[in-house]
Design a protein around this motif. Sequence first.
Motif, mmCIF file in Angstrom:
data_model
loop_
_atom_site.group_PDB
_atom_site.id
_atom_site.type_symbol
_atom_site.label_atom_id
_atom_site.label_comp_id
_atom_site.label_asym_id
_atom_site.label_seq_id
_atom_site.Cartn_x
_atom_site.Cartn_y
_atom_site.Cartn_z
ATOM 1 N N LEU A 29 0.827 -1.213 0.000
ATOM 2 C CA LEU A 29 0.000 0.000 0.000
ATOM 3 C C LEU A 29 0.857 1.257 0.000
ATOM 4 O O LEU A 29 0.629 2.196 -0.777
ATOM 5 C CB LEU A 29 -0.912 -0.005 1.227
ATOM 6 N N HIS A 205 -3.795 4.509 -7.494
ATOM 7 C CA HIS A 205 -4.821 3.520 -7.834
ATOM 8 C C HIS A 205 -4.280 2.522 -8.856
ATOM 9 O O HIS A 205 -4.486 1.295 -8.706
ATOM 10 C CB HIS A 205 -6.062 4.243 -8.362
ATOM 11 N N SER A 209 -3.697 -1.400 -8.026
ATOM 12 C CA SER A 209 -4.479 -2.321 -8.843
ATOM 13 C C SER A 209 -3.562 -3.336 -9.524
ATOM 14 O O SER A 209 -3.855 -4.542 -9.564
ATOM 15 C CB SER A 209 -5.285 -1.542 -9.883
ATOM 16 N N GLU A 214 -7.578 -5.172 -3.879
ATOM 17 C CA GLU A 214 -8.966 -4.905 -4.229
ATOM 18 C C GLU A 214 -9.308 -3.462 -3.868
ATOM 19 O O GLU A 214 -9.168 -3.061 -2.708
ATOM 20 C CB GLU A 214 -9.904 -5.862 -3.498
ATOM 21 N N LEU A 215 -9.761 -2.709 -4.868
ATOM 22 C CA LEU A 215 -9.988 -1.279 -4.691
ATOM 23 C C LEU A 215 -11.373 -0.891 -5.179
ATOM 24 O O LEU A 215 -11.948 -1.550 -6.050
ATOM 25 C CB LEU A 215 -8.950 -0.462 -5.483
ATOM 26 N N SER A 216 -11.874 0.221 -4.656
ATOM 27 C CA SER A 216 -13.071 0.815 -5.228
ATOM 28 C C SER A 216 -12.661 1.680 -6.418
ATOM 29 O O SER A 216 -11.467 1.898 -6.665
ATOM 30 C CB SER A 216 -13.778 1.685 -4.184
ATOM 31 N N PHE A 229 -10.347 6.938 -2.906
ATOM 32 C CA PHE A 229 -10.822 5.584 -3.179
ATOM 33 C C PHE A 229 -10.572 4.717 -1.957
ATOM 34 O O PHE A 229 -9.715 5.014 -1.122
ATOM 35 C CB PHE A 229 -10.190 4.980 -4.435
ATOM 36 N N THR A 230 -11.334 3.643 -1.854
ATOM 37 C CA THR A 230 -11.255 2.729 -0.719
ATOM 38 C C THR A 230 -10.383 1.530 -1.073
ATOM 39 O O THR A 230 -10.462 1.006 -2.190
ATOM 40 C CB THR A 230 -12.659 2.239 -0.328
ATOM 41 N N VAL A 231 -9.565 1.119 -0.118
ATOM 42 C CA VAL A 231 -8.769 -0.095 -0.278
ATOM 43 C C VAL A 231 -9.503 -1.204 0.465
ATOM 44 O O VAL A 231 -9.585 -1.192 1.690
ATOM 45 C CB VAL A 231 -7.349 0.080 0.282
ATOM 46 N N ARG A 232 -10.033 -2.162 -0.266
ATOM 47 C CA ARG A 232 -10.908 -3.188 0.307
ATOM 48 C C ARG A 232 -10.118 -4.451 0.666
ATOM 49 O O ARG A 232 -10.375 -5.534 0.136
ATOM 50 C CB ARG A 232 -12.033 -3.502 -0.667
#
Length: 246
Positions: A29, A205, A209, A214-216, A229-232
Amino acid sequence: MIPPNPSPTSIVELACTDPELAGQTHETLLGLTGTPDGEGRPETLLLGNTRLRLRQASAVDDGADAGHRVYFTVDDVPAMQRLLTRRGFPVVESAVGVIGETTPLGVAAREPAAESGPAGDVTGMDHLVFTCDNRDRAVALFGGVFDLDFRLDQPIGDNARQLFFRAGDLIVEVVTAVASTEPPTPAVTSLWGVAWRSTDVEATHARLSAAGLELSEIRTGRKRGTSIFTVRERALGTRTVIIGPA
């Protein structure tokens, strides 16, 4: 614009079910290599205004956010410990500094950030998000007890308010009810999530990716002129977003 801090403003300690995986995921990250613990796991990462520590969640960490702790850095821990006690905030010693007996906030020694990794597209922590059951309690805790700069109080509906404090270039956001109808409990304040700061949200992003996270989708931030954006990734241990200029 507030300039970056020359040393970490906060130490964020996340209680993780799998600290080794959490460390590896945070390395990806943030684009960093962590400082390993005695078993070779990346236990600590330092980036800009924040030192991130990862530890094993314990059986007493009841709930997803209960075990997380945040320490604000100070020049004189013993003096601040005495002041916190005089202000009615009892603390106990920990491996990092001193922490509240019933609240996951404390202080730790401020250290130079000479070993911080080279700045990439993610440069530090933009803000920490806490929840608290009572607006006045939050103001007293973050502003009165810990001396954070109280900057904004705004309603967000459903008897909730959004408070903003500053510690250097770090923003502390607290989402709280206007007033609690229940008696106080030990866990009235907890760290809900974190927002890392990027200089180029689209580049970050794309990098994450490509790394398989996994990202929004990128969306417009609530703050004017920002994208987010969210990091899922549950392995991170807490809710995580990336924010930066649009």
